[in-house]
Design an enzyme around this catalytic site. Structure first.
Site, PDB file in Angstrom:
ATOM      1  CB  THR A  46       2.657  -2.438  11.023  1.00  0.00           C
ATOM      2  OG1 THR A  46       1.256  -3.043  10.193  1.00  0.00           O
ATOM      3  CG2 THR A  46       2.399  -1.231  11.495  1.00  0.00           C
ATOM      4  CB  CYS A 104       1.074  -2.338   4.699  1.00  0.00           C
ATOM      5  SG  CYS A 104       1.005  -3.413   6.296  1.00  0.00           S
ATOM      6  NE  ARG A 114       9.115 -31.033  14.525  1.00  0.00           N
ATOM      7  CZ  ARG A 114      10.171 -30.957  14.010  1.00  0.00           C
ATOM      8  NH1 ARG A 114      11.320 -31.751  13.149  1.00  0.00           N
ATOM      9  NH2 ARG A 114      11.148 -30.026  14.706  1.00  0.00           N
ATOM     10  CG  HIS A 115       8.149 -28.605  10.281  1.00  0.00           C
ATOM     11  ND1 HIS A 115       7.786 -27.907  11.376  1.00  0.00           N
ATOM     12  CD2 HIS A 115       9.420 -28.857  10.376  1.00  0.00           C
ATOM     13  CE1 HIS A 115       8.926 -27.926  12.251  1.00  0.00           C
ATOM     14  NE2 HIS A 115       9.764 -28.405  11.765  1.00  0.00           N
ATOM     15  CG  ASP A 172      -0.335   0.355   2.529  1.00  0.00           C
ATOM     16  OD1 ASP A 172       0.863   0.175   2.701  1.00  0.00           O
ATOM     17  OD2 ASP A 172      -1.120   0.354   3.610  1.00  0.00           O
ATOM     18  CG  HIS A 173      -0.780   4.792   1.498  1.00  0.00           C
ATOM     19  ND1 HIS A 173      -1.655   3.809   1.802  1.00  0.00           N
ATOM     20  CD2 HIS A 173      -0.751   5.506   2.707  1.00  0.00           C
ATOM     21  CE1 HIS A 173      -2.204   4.067   2.796  1.00  0.00           C
ATOM     22  NE2 HIS A 173      -1.674   5.097   3.370  1.00  0.00           N
ATOM     23  CG  HIS A 178       9.807 -24.805  11.844  1.00  0.00           C
ATOM     24  ND1 HIS A 178      10.073 -24.709  13.118  1.00  0.00           N
ATOM     25  CD2 HIS A 178      11.042 -25.474  11.301  1.00  0.00           C
ATOM     26  CE1 HIS A 178      11.205 -25.169  13.575  1.00  0.00           C
ATOM     27  NE2 HIS A 178      11.661 -25.549  12.691  1.00  0.00           N
TER      28      HIS A 178
HETATM   29  C1  RB5 Z   1      -1.997   3.182   6.268  1.00  0.00           C
HETATM   30  O1  RB5 Z   1      -1.667   4.222   6.802  1.00  0.00           O
HETATM   31  C2  RB5 Z   1      -1.512   1.828   7.413  1.00  0.00           C
HETATM   32  O2  RB5 Z   1      -2.505   1.577   8.113  1.00  0.00           O
HETATM   33  C3  RB5 Z   1      -1.184   0.522   6.573  1.00  0.00           C
HETATM   34  O3  RB5 Z   1       0.035   0.654   5.842  1.00  0.00           O
HETATM   35  C4  RB5 Z   1      -0.699  -0.789   7.548  1.00  0.00           C
HETATM   36  O4  RB5 Z   1       0.173  -0.476   8.578  1.00  0.00           O
HETATM   37  C5  RB5 Z   1      -2.014  -1.468   8.223  1.00  0.00           C
HETATM   38  O5  RB5 Z   1      -1.749  -2.400   8.729  1.00  0.00           O
END
Ligand code: RB5
Length: 143
Positions: A67, A65, A132-133, A8-9, A98
């Protein structure tokens, strides 16, 4: 090897770095966007990338993204997808050995970009252990 990349951005800048890193290693990259820092919705890019993995156009994917959380949650809604948030070198190795992770997910706003590239190198060079995995992965595919 063919790999799809998407973001995403919030992940755009790191996705661009990852695309360059993979191309320089002779990997065929399909970049499904986004192509700027203009605000978009991460589920749309997760779904696009996942479709190329599930129809076997590519073998693996990298999703970014802010996070790594939202885009990996979205990708993991699809049966057959194992998206791992790779937060260090052990996670890079073990998510392949794994979990046979087929998507490397990271956060551009929460992770060091150079470290992400090092972890990606490990991830790409690690094989699934099977045994096993394999049994555990099959269980998830039968939920
Ligand atoms: C976008 O602002 C942010 O929410 C997205 O990139 C991400 O971190 C969501 O999990």
């Amino acid at each position: 090897m063919k790999i799809v990349i998407g973001s995403d951005h919030g992940g755009y800048i790191l996705k661009e770095k990852i695309g360059k890193f993979l191309s320089e290693r002779g990997i065929e990259v399909t970049d499904i966007g986004t192509y700027s820092e203009e605000s978009v919705d991460y589920p749309d890019f997760a779904a696009k990338a996942v479709s190329l993995i599930l129809d076997r156009t590519v073998e693996l994917g990298v999703l970014v993204c802010g996070t790594g959380i939202g885009i990996s949650i979205a990708a993991n809604r699809f049966k057959g997808i194992r998206a791992a948030i790779v937060y260090n070198s052990d996670a890079a190795r073990l998510s392949r050995e794994h979990n046979n992770a087929n998507i490397f997910a990271v956060g551009a706003r929460t992770m060091d970009h150079e470290e992400v590239l090092k972890n990606l190198e490990i991830w790409l060079n690690t094989e699934f252990s099977g045994g096993r995995h394999e049994r555990r992965i099959c269980k998830m595919d039968n939920f």
